[in-house]
Design an enzyme around this catalytic site. Structure first.
Site, PDB file in Angstrom:
ATOM      1  N   HIS A 155       0.806  -1.232   0.000  1.00 51.24           N
ATOM      2  CA  HIS A 155       0.000   0.000   0.000  1.00 51.24           C
ATOM      3  C   HIS A 155       0.828   1.265   0.000  1.00 51.24           C
ATOM      4  O   HIS A 155       0.267   2.354   0.151  1.00 51.24           O
ATOM      5  CB  HIS A 155      -0.904   0.059   1.239  1.00 51.24           C
ATOM      6  CG  HIS A 155      -1.929  -1.012   1.299  1.00 51.24           C
ATOM      7  ND1 HIS A 155      -3.205  -0.855   0.799  1.00 51.24           N
ATOM      8  CD2 HIS A 155      -1.880  -2.261   1.804  1.00 51.24           C
ATOM      9  CE1 HIS A 155      -3.900  -1.965   1.010  1.00 51.24           C
ATOM     10  NE2 HIS A 155      -3.107  -2.835   1.618  1.00 51.24           N
TER      11      HIS A 155
ATOM     12  N   LYS B  44      -8.707  13.345   4.611  1.00 52.57           N
ATOM     13  CA  LYS B  44      -7.741  12.244   4.609  1.00 52.57           C
ATOM     14  C   LYS B  44      -6.750  12.502   5.729  1.00 52.57           C
ATOM     15  O   LYS B  44      -6.747  13.581   6.309  1.00 52.57           O
ATOM     16  CB  LYS B  44      -7.015  12.167   3.264  1.00 52.57           C
ATOM     17  CG  LYS B  44      -6.482  13.523   2.778  1.00 52.57           C
ATOM     18  CD  LYS B  44      -5.882  13.445   1.382  1.00 52.57           C
ATOM     19  CE  LYS B  44      -6.907  13.537   0.258  1.00 52.57           C
ATOM     20  NZ  LYS B  44      -7.063  12.304  -0.480  1.00 52.57           N
ATOM     21  N   ARG B  45      -5.902  11.509   6.030  1.00 55.24           N
ATOM     22  CA  ARG B  45      -4.853  11.760   7.011  1.00 55.24           C
ATOM     23  C   ARG B  45      -4.010  12.954   6.562  1.00 55.24           C
ATOM     24  O   ARG B  45      -3.863  13.210   5.373  1.00 55.24           O
ATOM     25  CB  ARG B  45      -3.964  10.509   7.149  1.00 55.24           C
ATOM     26  CG  ARG B  45      -4.601   9.399   7.944  1.00 55.24           C
ATOM     27  CD  ARG B  45      -4.887   9.821   9.366  1.00 55.24           C
ATOM     28  NE  ARG B  45      -3.664   9.847  10.146  1.00 55.24           N
ATOM     29  CZ  ARG B  45      -3.352   8.972  11.095  1.00 55.24           C
ATOM     30  NH1 ARG B  45      -4.190   7.998  11.411  1.00 55.24           N
ATOM     31  NH2 ARG B  45      -2.224   9.071  11.758  1.00 55.24           N
TER      32      ARG B  45
ATOM     33  N   LYS C 176       0.305  14.350   0.877  1.00 57.44           N
ATOM     34  CA  LYS C 176      -1.088  14.602   0.491  1.00 57.44           C
ATOM     35  C   LYS C 176      -1.348  16.097   0.272  1.00 57.44           C
ATOM     36  O   LYS C 176      -2.343  16.500  -0.282  1.00 57.44           O
ATOM     37  CB  LYS C 176      -2.041  14.045   1.548  1.00 57.44           C
ATOM     38  CG  LYS C 176      -1.973  12.513   1.665  1.00 57.44           C
ATOM     39  CD  LYS C 176      -2.885  11.999   2.767  1.00 57.44           C
ATOM     40  CE  LYS C 176      -2.711  10.522   3.054  1.00 57.44           C
ATOM     41  NZ  LYS C 176      -3.455   9.625   2.153  1.00 57.44           N
TER      42      LYS C 176
ATOM     43  N   THR D  43      -8.875   6.124  -1.797  1.00 52.81           N
ATOM     44  CA  THR D  43     -10.223   5.542  -1.934  1.00 52.81           C
ATOM     45  C   THR D  43     -11.261   6.629  -1.644  1.00 52.81           C
ATOM     46  O   THR D  43     -12.373   6.567  -2.155  1.00 52.81           O
ATOM     47  CB  THR D  43     -10.420   4.357  -0.961  1.00 52.81           C
ATOM     48  OG1 THR D  43      -9.909   4.730   0.328  1.00 52.81           O
ATOM     49  CG2 THR D  43      -9.696   3.124  -1.456  1.00 52.81           C
TER      50      THR D  43
ATOM     51  N   LYS E  70     -14.907   7.684  -3.427  1.00 58.03           N
ATOM     52  CA  LYS E  70     -16.177   7.965  -2.737  1.00 58.03           C
ATOM     53  C   LYS E  70     -16.734   9.313  -3.157  1.00 58.03           C
ATOM     54  O   LYS E  70     -17.927   9.459  -3.416  1.00 58.03           O
ATOM     55  CB  LYS E  70     -15.957   7.932  -1.214  1.00 58.03           C
ATOM     56  CG  LYS E  70     -15.609   6.554  -0.699  1.00 58.03           C
ATOM     57  CD  LYS E  70     -14.999   6.567   0.708  1.00 58.03           C
ATOM     58  CE  LYS E  70     -14.315   5.227   0.973  1.00 58.03           C
ATOM     59  NZ  LYS E  70     -13.415   5.243   2.133  1.00 58.03           N
TER      60      LYS E  70
HETATM   61  C1  F58 Z   1      -3.216   3.686   2.205  1.00 53.99           C
HETATM   62  N1  F58 Z   1      -2.246   3.363   3.205  1.00 53.99           N
HETATM   63  C2  F58 Z   1      -2.603   4.413   1.023  1.00 53.99           C
HETATM   64  N2  F58 Z   1      -1.593   3.118   5.401  1.00 53.99           N
HETATM   65  O1  F58 Z   1      -1.921   5.567   1.475  1.00 53.99           O
HETATM   66  C3  F58 Z   1      -3.728   4.815   0.087  1.00 53.99           C
HETATM   67  O2  F58 Z   1      -3.218   5.423  -1.073  1.00 53.99           O
HETATM   68  C4  F58 Z   1      -4.521   3.577  -0.312  1.00 53.99           C
HETATM   69  O3  F58 Z   1      -5.662   3.943  -1.032  1.00 53.99           O
HETATM   70  C5  F58 Z   1      -4.958   2.804   0.918  1.00 53.99           C
HETATM   71  O4  F58 Z   1      -3.849   2.505   1.747  1.00 53.99           O
HETATM   72  C6  F58 Z   1      -5.642   1.497   0.572  1.00 53.99           C
HETATM   73  O5  F58 Z   1      -4.866   0.787  -0.340  1.00 53.99           O
HETATM   74  C7  F58 Z   1      -2.576   3.433   4.511  1.00 53.99           C
HETATM   75  O6  F58 Z   1      -3.703   3.751   4.859  1.00 53.99           O
HETATM   76  C8  F58 Z   1      -1.697   3.234   6.737  1.00 53.99           C
HETATM   77  O7  F58 Z   1      -2.683   3.691   7.298  1.00 53.99           O
HETATM   78  C9  F58 Z   1      -0.534   2.754   7.557  1.00 53.99           C
HETATM   79  C10 F58 Z   1      -1.004   1.825   8.638  1.00 53.99           C
HETATM   80  C11 F58 Z   1       0.139   1.423   9.543  1.00 53.99           C
HETATM   81  C12 F58 Z   1       0.832   2.612  10.112  1.00 53.99           C
HETATM   82  C13 F58 Z   1       1.295   3.541   9.014  1.00 53.99           C
HETATM   83  C14 F58 Z   1       0.162   3.965   8.130  1.00 53.99           C
END
Ligand code: F58
Length: 797
Positions: free
Chosen positions: A356, A534-535, A540, A642, A646
């Site tokens: 990811h 988003k985060r 971003k 994602t 949405k």
């Molecule tokens: C996200 N990653 C990607 N990671 O940033 C986003 O582009 C993608 O659409 C999504 O995954 C689904 O494929 C993501 O959300 C985290 O939250 C990590 C979790 C563990 C700690 C660091 C952040």
């Protein structure tokens, strides 16, 4: 047979069930019941109706000897469940009626439910959407994760700055789950490995119990239901009676405290060094329990362990469960007498790995000494995997290197298939992080572009648009989302357009009312709602958005009588608690909001709002009300996104870069319905070679220079010149994420957005074309892709 026949339900039945649960399960009389009691009773009544389809699905899987998918994920960001279940059972009207007959407002009760926030962001929400689609497609599956006591922290703003408090969703009982005290596994850590008669023997120094809690996940129209099994950590010895008897009451509780720490809290990021050990333990804890559980099921059903891959597909949601490979090998070799070669081969046939991210700081690695101390047997197994990999491929890529165990390399080498989450991202995975492994294992990397469940992200959160779609093209689109293309025939139809606008307007009113009630903020609902949710992360580029906002503010002030398009800029998102620059960006947004919102000259044209504590439930209100979707990450950095899907599905055209799934969204909705700007991924890479690029870009942009000058001059910080020196320094000296280089292009594109928005017919057509074009992004399509290309799993229908 309708879904209601199937679950044998009428509004009267439901009302009876709610009353019965209120009395017998909650122990309350209706005259004294609180909103919370009513919520519990309603949830239990709904849960009752999920149990039959759930049992039936389990029976069918068992009888038909169907292959099961095991989705291992550190995170499941599910949000609230009442609406999810009423929608999937198609009993919303009944629930409203039943609650009304009981003197309650269904929608008020729904709002009382806390979000299950067992995830950080996209990765966790994707897992939740996948669970919905797996059930809808009737693919036998288990989601395996951790039952965190505290989900993602709650965000507050104090003087514009983010502060965090612990979240407590389990403070009230979680009625959707079934505790399974009989399903528990011992999970070991530490100690040493000895050898006896040529066999390795792990003598651990610490053991906890992984105890199962099951939540049924019902699919669309209750055709199928799967299980989300979350593990809670418990002590093997509840209580140290000896210490207690000695009067050491604190010490007596030590075993429990230690064990419970493992499932206490969701990590908000993996960037801190503290707690690394605990995170590794969390990962091993849930992965080991899950592997043991699926092996037990395989054995219980009487299958030969040598046929495991015919019955089991394990998907690793990122590297967090990557220890699954070594754990499975350990059990096959140490407990089932496989040779190493056989075990590696078998594990690989079962495992798939989804990547990811390409950001180097997010690719997990563990100090080798720490790893070897906590998981000594697995460390040795990883060395063996590495040796076999090098011997078989001649590759010089190692799993253990420079004193670290690299989980991405481990996951890649141990999986039969590795996938990225959008077309661009999968290409970049091949070209960058796994370039050499891709050469060693050609064809192992595939793409599965992410998707979102249309049940939650359109049907449930947007009743106004749902109604219009069904009136226009009939039903069926809910589980066959590509049927939305039938809307294309109506895009220029005046009455359709009017109804489409009316739906958007309803949603904007709903958001405005919500914000008024929550924060006493009044929104101009005729203004464009421009949303970035988003985060908070540098890549971003929320800072690009707020810098553009300041530049626009300047322009309006310079020419207050201009033909401005009124906008409300809405931000939502949390920063990892240890991520200083992201927190500065939050503060800047809040400071800018305070200044701009109080400016009488610009007030009618520009407003900035940033509601605190963005979560799934907030997204469900914001997304349907959005006019413009901000997807402005530096090209090459957002794996997929994602939220972009949405927003577009709910009729919000994108202003965005060619990044992640934006690329495919633009292809599906049409380039004319997408506001493209910015450097491409390849151009971004080139630009970075151009020494001093950011200073040059700033100097050549009068607008950006002015904005940065204002920030440095303390315009938004009560004259404090230093408050934002971190952001300014970053932009002038590094700007790895190329905010400066994309700024002018972004600003110009925003003015194009302004102009198009004033052309109501054109804008409505664009928005509706987004809805019509987004059907392909259903997570049902994504899951079919995984099932066919990776899991070899079939729908049981
Ligand atoms: C996200 N990653 C990607 N990671 O940033 C986003 O582009 C993608 O659409 C999504 O995954 C689904 O494929 C993501 O959300 C985290 O939250 C990590 C979790 C563990 C700690 C660091 C952040």
């Amino acid at each position: 047979m309708t879904v209601h026949d199937k679950i044998a339900l009428t509004a009267d039945d439901l009302q009876g069930d709610i009353s019965r649960h209120l009395k017998l399960s909650i122990g309350k009389d209706a005259s004294h019941a609180s909103l919370h009691d009513w919520r519990m009773a309603l949830s239990l009544a709904l849960r009752d109706r999920v149990v039959e389809p759930w049992f039936a699905s389990t029976r069918k899987t068992y009888d038909g000897k169907h292959k099961r998918v095991y989705y291992l994920s550190m995170e499941f960001l599910i949000g609230r469940l009442i609406e999810d279940v009423t929608i999937n059972l198609q009993v919303e009207d009944m629930a409203v009626e039943a609650m009304k007959a009981l003197g309650q407002d269904y929608y008020e009760v729904v709002k009382e439910e806390p979000d299950a926030a067992l995830g950080n962001g996209g990765l966790g929400r994707l897992a939740a959407c996948f669970m919905d689609s797996l059930a809808t497609l009737a693919i036998p599956a288990y989601g395996y994760g951790i039952r965190y006591e505290h989900g993602l922290f709650e965000q507050h703003f104090e003087n514009g700055q983010q502060t965090e408090t612990a979240e407590g969703w389990l403070a009230q009982s979680h009625v959707w789950e079934f505790e399974r005290p009989e399903v528990a596994y011992k999970i070991h850590f530490g100690g040493y490995v000895s050898e006896e008669n040529g066999k390795a023997n792990w003598n651990p120094s610490e053991t906890v119990l992984a105890s199962a809690y099951d939540t049924p996940v019902v699919g669309w129209q209750a055709k199928w239901a799967n299980t989300l099994r979350l593990w809670a950590a418990k002590p093997i010895k509840l209580f140290d009676l000896e210490s207690f008897n000695r009067g050491d009451y604190v010490g007596a509780n030590a075993p429990e405290r230690l064990a419970r720490t493992i499932s206490r809290v969701l990590y908000p990021d993996d960037t801190t060094t503290e707690g690394k050990e605990l995170r590794l333990k969390q990962e091993y804890f849930f992965t080991s329990a899950s592997i043991k559980d699926l092996l037990r099921r395989h054995d219980y059903e009487g299958y030969d362990i040598r046929d495991l891959h015919d019955h089991v597909a394990i998907q690793l949601n990122d590297t967090h469960p990557a220890i699954a490979g070594p754990e499975l090998i350990r059990l096959l070799v140490d407990k089932h007498d496989f040779s190493f070669d056989e075990a590696i081969d078998m594990a690989r046939k079962c495992l798939g790995y989804t990547n990811h991210t390409l950001l180097p700081e997010a690719l997990e690695k563990w100090p080798a000494d720490l790893f070897a101390r906590i998981l000594p047997r697995h460390y040795r197994i990883i060395e063996i995997i590495q040796d076999r990999h090098i011997a078989a491929t001649g590759s010089d890529i190692r799993i253990i290197e420079h004193g670290n165990v690299k989980m991405g390399e481990l996951a890649f080498i141990m999986a039969h298939s590795v996938n990225g989450v959008s077309a661009l991202h999968s290409d970049l995975v091949k070209e960058t992080v796994f370039h050499d492994l891709n050469a060693a294992y050609p064809n192992r990397i595939l793409n599965q572009t992410n998707g979102i469940t249309p049940r939650r992200w359109l049907y449930s959160c947007n009743p106004a648009l749902r109604g219009l779609i069904t009136d226009t093209i009939g039903t069926g689109w809910e589980s066959d989302l590509e049927r939305l293309t039938d809307l294309n025939a109506h895009l220029d139809d005046a009455s359709f357009q009017e109804a489409y606008r009316a739906a958007k307007s309803t949603n904007k009113d709903r958001l405005a009312a919500w914000l008024q009630e929550r924060s006493d903020v009044t929104l101009d609902t005729s203004a464009m709602f421009d949303i970035q949710i988003k985060r908070i992360h540098e890549y971003k580029r929320q800072h690009l958005n707020i810098l553009e906002t300041i530049a626009l503010w300047n322009d309006i002030r310079d020419n207050p009588n201009g033909n401005w398009t009124p906008r409300v800029k809405i931000f939502g998102g949390k920063a990892a608690p240890g991520y200083a620059l992201a927190k500065s960006i939050i503060r800047l947004i809040n400071d800018v909001a305070a200044t701009i919102n109080n400016d009488p000259i610009t007030r009618e044209f520009l407003q900035v709002v940033y509601p605190e504590n963005y979560n799934v439930s907030m997204a469900e209100i914001l997304i349907p009300a959005s006019d413009l979707s901000e997807q402005i990450s530096t090209a090459g950095k957002e794996a997929s996104g994602t939220g972009n899907m949405k927003l577009s599905l709910n009729g919000s055209p994108t202003i965005g870069t060619l990044d992640g799934a934006n690329v495919e969204i633009r292809e599906h909705v049409g380039a004319e319905n997408f506001f493209l700007f910015g450097l491409t991924a390849a151009e971004a890479t080139e630009k970075r070679k151009d020494h001093g690029y950011s200073r040059r870009a700033i100097e050549s942009s009068p607008k950006l220079s002015r904005v940065l000058g204002q920030i440095a001059g303390g315009v938004f910080s009560n004259g404090d010149h230093h408050r934002y020196s971190d952001i300014l320094h970053n932009l002038y000296e590094h700007d790895y994420f190329l905010v400066s280089c994309d700024f002018d292009n972004y600003f110009a594109k925003q003015r194009e957005v302004d102009a198009v928005y004033q052309d109501v017919t054109r804008w409505t057509r664009m928005a509706a074309a987004n809805t019509a074009g987004m059907g392909w992004f259903s997570s049902d399509r994504t899951i079919r892709g995984y099932a066919d290309d990776i899991w070899g799993a079939k729908s049981v229908e």
